[in-house]
Design an enzyme around this catalytic site. Sequence first.
Site: not given
Ligand SMILES: *Cc1c(COP(=O)(O)O)cnc(C)c1O
Length: 422
Positions: A142, A237, A265
Amino acid sequence: MKNSEALFQRAKEVMPGGVNSPVRAFRSVGMTPRFIDRAKGNRIYDVEGNEYIDYVGSWGPMILGHAEENTLRAVKEAADKGLSFGACTEAEVEAAELITSALPHIEMIRMVNSGTEAVMSAVRVARGFTGRSKLIKFEGCYHGHSDSMLVKAGSGAMTFGSPDSAGVTKGAAEDTLLAEYNNLESVERLFDENRGEIACVIVEPVAANMGVVPPEEGFLEGLRELCDRNGSLLIFDEVITGFRLAFGGAAEYFGVAPDLATYGKIIGGGMPVGAYGGRKEIMERVSPSGNVYQAGTLSGNPIAMAAGLATLKTLKENPDIYTKINEMGAYLAGELRRVSGLTVNNVGSLLCLYYTDKLVRNYADAVKSNTDRFSGSFGKLLEKGIYVAPSQFEAMFLNACFTGEDLDYTVKVYEEIFEKEK
Ligand SMILES: *Cc1c(COP(=O)(O)O)cnc(C)c1O
C-alpha cells in the site's frame, strides 16, 4: 452517557460508512467501531470508559506511546504562537537538519501532509528526473490512495475485496506494473519487457499492509541492483518503517540505500505529516529549484513540525527505545507462535499473526489466511481489553510504553481463545 453504537448511527447518516477512513468502520469483522475518547501510553479508552491495550497506535505514529509528554508540551508551546503562517519557520529547518544529518541517503527532504501525498510526489519526481513514465509496484503493498498507486493495494482495499477502486482511470493505472513481493524474477521480467521505460520501483521495505511480510535475504539488494542496471530510481516507502525499525528506518536496518524515500506516520508524532527525500541531485528537481511542481498550503505546519520534531528528537537521543521494542516484538511473536501453532511474521516492533500455518512471503500467501477465524478472535480480544486492528491484513504495532506484563496478558488471552477453538 455517550456510547459508540449511538455515535456510529449518527455518523452513518452524515459520513460515508460512518468514517473518515475505511478500515476504521470494523466492517470486515462485522462489528461496531469503538469511539475513542482519549489515550495514554499504550492504552486507549472508548467513550464508554473501557480501557484497551492498544496494538494499533494510530496505525504506526505513536511509537513513544499516546499523549507523550515532550510531544504534548512542544505542541502546546507552538500552538500559543499561532496555528499556521504559510511562511518559513525555524522548526522546518530544524526538522530537515535532524533528518538529513542522521540519514546518509537523505540529503534533502520536503515536508507534505500525509503519506499519500509523499508517495504521489516522490513518484512524480522519479518520473521528472528520469523522463520515463512507468513504475513497478508490488502486489499487496500500500502506498496511499493516489490514482496510480491503487492497484492491488493491500489492507483496506484487500479486506473489501475491491483492490481496484472505481474512479481510477485506465490511463492512471496503466503505467503501474505489478510484481510479486520477494520475487526478483518477476521484477526482472518487467524490466526486460519495458526496456528504458521504468522510472522507478516503489516498495515497502517491510510489507506492512498485507499483514507483515519481511523482505527475504537479497530481495532489497536485488532491487537496488536491478534499478542501477536499468537507470531507474528505487523508492522505499518508509511511511511505516521509517523511524520505527531504527532511526534510519528500513534503509539502516537492512543496509540498503534507496534513491528516494517517503515518510509519514511517526514523522508527524501524531499530527498529519508526510515527507519525501533523497539525493540532492534528485531532490533539486523539485519546485522552486527544479521543474517538478509540488506545493502545500499547510506543509511544514508549525504545530505538526513541533510534534514531529519532539518525537524524532526523543527517538534519536534514546536509541535504547529501538532495542526495547524490537526485543519485545521478537518475544511476542515467539509466544504467539507457541500458543497458536500459526504463522506469526515479525520484523522489529511490527508483527502479524496469520490464521494459517503456511509460510507467508507474498500477497498470494497472505490472502490464504482464514479471515473468519481472525474476525472471531478479534471480538474476543476486544472483550478482554485488547485492541488490535480490525483486519487480518494490518500489523500489530508496539510502542515504548509496552511492558512484559502487557505482552504476557495478551499471550494468555490468545491462548484461551485458541484452547476454546480446539
Ligand atoms: C499509511 C501508509 C501510506 C499512506 O499514508 P497516509 O498518511 O495514510 O496517506 C503510504 N504508504 C504506506 C507504506 C503506509 O503504510
